[in-house]
Write an enzyme that holds these catalytic residues in place. Sequence first.
Site, PDB file in Angstrom:
ATOM      1  N   ASP A  48       0.830  -1.205   0.000  1.00 20.55           N
ATOM      2  CA  ASP A  48       0.000   0.000   0.000  1.00 20.55           C
ATOM      3  C   ASP A  48       0.867   1.259   0.000  1.00 20.55           C
ATOM      4  O   ASP A  48       2.060   1.223   0.340  1.00 20.55           O
ATOM      5  CB  ASP A  48      -0.890  -0.036   1.255  1.00 20.55           C
ATOM      6  CG  ASP A  48      -2.177   0.756   1.099  1.00 20.55           C
ATOM      7  OD1 ASP A  48      -2.311   1.497   0.111  1.00 20.55           O
ATOM      8  OD2 ASP A  48      -3.048   0.624   1.976  1.00 20.55           O
ATOM      9  N   ASP A  78     -10.622   2.016  -3.411  1.00 19.47           N
ATOM     10  CA  ASP A  78     -11.185   1.797  -2.076  1.00 19.47           C
ATOM     11  C   ASP A  78     -12.704   1.814  -2.113  1.00 19.47           C
ATOM     12  O   ASP A  78     -13.352   1.481  -1.125  1.00 19.47           O
ATOM     13  CB  ASP A  78     -10.700   2.893  -1.120  1.00 19.47           C
ATOM     14  CG  ASP A  78      -9.375   2.516  -0.483  1.00 19.47           C
ATOM     15  OD1 ASP A  78      -8.895   1.392  -0.717  1.00 19.47           O
ATOM     16  OD2 ASP A  78      -8.816   3.357   0.248  1.00 19.47           O
TER      17      ASP A  78
HETATM   18  C1  DGJ Z   1      -5.817   2.007   1.893  1.00 21.95           C
HETATM   19  C2  DGJ Z   1      -6.182   0.799   1.087  1.00 21.95           C
HETATM   20  O1  DGJ Z   1      -6.637   1.180  -0.168  1.00 21.95           O
HETATM   21  C3  DGJ Z   1      -7.209  -0.027   1.840  1.00 21.95           C
HETATM   22  O2  DGJ Z   1      -7.596  -1.122   1.068  1.00 21.95           O
HETATM   23  C4  DGJ Z   1      -6.611  -0.467   3.143  1.00 21.95           C
HETATM   24  O3  DGJ Z   1      -5.563  -1.358   2.918  1.00 21.95           O
HETATM   25  C5  DGJ Z   1      -6.151   0.741   3.937  1.00 21.95           C
HETATM   26  N1  DGJ Z   1      -5.289   1.579   3.159  1.00 21.95           N
HETATM   27  C6  DGJ Z   1      -5.428   0.317   5.175  1.00 21.95           C
HETATM   28  O4  DGJ Z   1      -4.908   1.365   5.851  1.00 21.95           O
END
Ligand code: DGJ
Length: 727
Positions: free
Chosen positions: A471, A541
């Site tokens: 991430d 997301d």
């Molecule tokens: C952002 C990501 O896009 C989410 O899927 C998740 O992993 C969060 N970060 C976790 O902090």
Amino acid sequence: MAEILREGNVWHLRNEWISYALCEMPGGVLAHLYAGPRLEKLNPASLMRRAGIQMEGFSIQELALDRLPREYPSFGLGDMREGALTVVAPDGTRAVDLRLEDARVLPEKPALEGLPATRGEGCAAVQFALRDAHTGLEVQLNYAIYDDCPAVVRSARLINRGDAPMTVERAYSLCLDVPDADWDLVTLSGSWARERSIRRRALVQGFQGISSQRGASSLQASPFMALARRGADEACGEVIGMALIYSGNFIAQAEVDHNGGARLLLGINDRDFTWRLDPGESFQTPEAAMVLSSEGLGGMSRGFHALWEKHLLPARWVNRDRPVLLNSWEASYFDFDENKLAGIAQAAADAGVSLFVMDDGWFGHRDDDTTSLGDWQPDRNKLPSGLKALGDRVRAMGLQFGIWMEPEMVSPDSDLFCAHPDWCQHIPGREHITARHQLILDLSRADVREFVYQSVADTLHESGASYLKWDMNRNFSNIGSAALPADRQGEVPHRYILGLYEVMDKLTADFPDVLFEGCASGGGRFDAGMLYYVPQFWCSDDTDALCRCEIQYGTTLVFPPSTMGCHVSAVPNHQTMRTVPLQTRFAVALGGCFGYELDPRALTDDERRTLREQTAFAERTQALRLYGAFYRLASPFEGNETAWMSVSQDKNEAIFTFVRDRAMPNTLPPLTKLRGLDAAKRYKIVETGEVYGGDELMNVGLCCPIPVYGSGDAWAALYTLKAVDEA
Ligand code: DGJ
């Protein structure tokens, strides 16, 4: 087969579908002649007339370059349009006069130093070496054309052959001059939870385009643009697509000039970019890929999909099944311990899932997003027996175990920050600017890169994880490196990306069996640069199925379904609070690498049974969904309906997805014309038993039996088609 032909001063790169031609003007100026459908025989005189090139008596006097389509235009010689190259010479001036010194067909495509690029097999490659006699700057323009897709890739390498330092202020990867402006510019723009919306506008005189100066290619803009002929649609018309194989700041710009032509530029954004080039040193630009289509945007997309799948994505993951996964983020956020995760994992195993992924919150003392990035030790309050114990417990359920990390970051509240306050990007004396309460590690530093590599490697070793979600959750600010001198601070954003690639290179080589999935607040670094290392990327997301129709539809403009992480999540949806039927969430998530983003224990028995069926279906149809030829059929950006389909290479199988956003009473059932089938074959719709001719499905269409009343919003149909002998 791709080939490179030379006739006098004209070079012709061509394959089965396309031609790309350049010519040398008197005095060695390199001009662009043609990019488009394959030409059996070039007619240089007419192509030159079309491009406004006057060969006879040509010189750069009288601002002649302002009308010439130069292949790699530099600043300062009377071409008043934006150029691809600006270099400050040792005497402080900026004019660069590049003349062709050498052109040679290469025995193989050279790799790009430090940068991801399409691999060399199955292409013909050529290099043009140009030189500025005044400074000794050499520019090598490298091109390759592939045997098996309608694509040309190109990049530039700058070498200081002089005896004093120069400063590169701009070095783009691609310039393409087209002789008219009767085109639409197509880009992908967005924001967090709304990534990659298709935007289309007519070219007008002046500048238009998109860019990022966020440190990553970004949620807001994708390093891609296309020119589509005014009437071109998904199936028909001329389209030129351009994508940059790069993950940092970029610019994609079209300029319609006073001559009525258009100049396309694509490369590293020159905003916040300088590079000192000492004598003997070189600077390599990222590679840009051009796909030339005569079959509209759909043809362009299939060209990009083929190029990435055959020549860019990690070869060991292409045409291979991806595990159906359940990710813990929306199931538990930061609120979990080993037993809770084990409970979710068991329910996932019962639903037939094959990989359980523990998302954020397992390390340091991270109960929210304010702390602990950089301290990659398990939180003993949550995981008292450590990573291996949880991994083993999950594996004992017959699942693979996967883990989340955000390796490029540090929280000010962390042991790492206390020990190494200078390891983050910062400007000494200025207040730190955090975002999501975190700072960015300075990957331009070798010691920081070593730490990042080691943290990930240790975590993988300790947990035995076979999957890592990588991430990256913030943009750059206070850009500076404690390890670089003042005159190199402008190099930080690009050095960061080079550092990231170096770490990814090493990790993917050392852990070849680990599936890395990219993520950046969702799809904030979903680009061809990252996809060289990670075969799939978390698309967004936003897991709401209706929003996902747009996000996934837009993403497929450049990237194949096999690169998109797509999950079924709970309702009401956590981003929109919308409740969408499970069948629709399922149909949409099948548009990519399928998984779940929910706690199956919270579902009813009926829903859990459905999950088992869904998982089995997702696995059964993987090859077709992820690697079939992809067709967009109805755009959520243009209407109430979304439809797409994938067709197997032999055209014996297809899968069709249809989603209607808002219920519309008293309308005729929607009819969608399918594409890519064999007109002469008969196809059975497995779900209904009906048999149709391929010609009928493509010319008349497939009617979705949507109820006139009571269909509800977000209605979906999912059909699998199989070629049959039945009449
Ligand atoms: C952002 C990501 O896009 C989410 O899927 C998740 O992993 C969060 N970060 C976790 O902090």
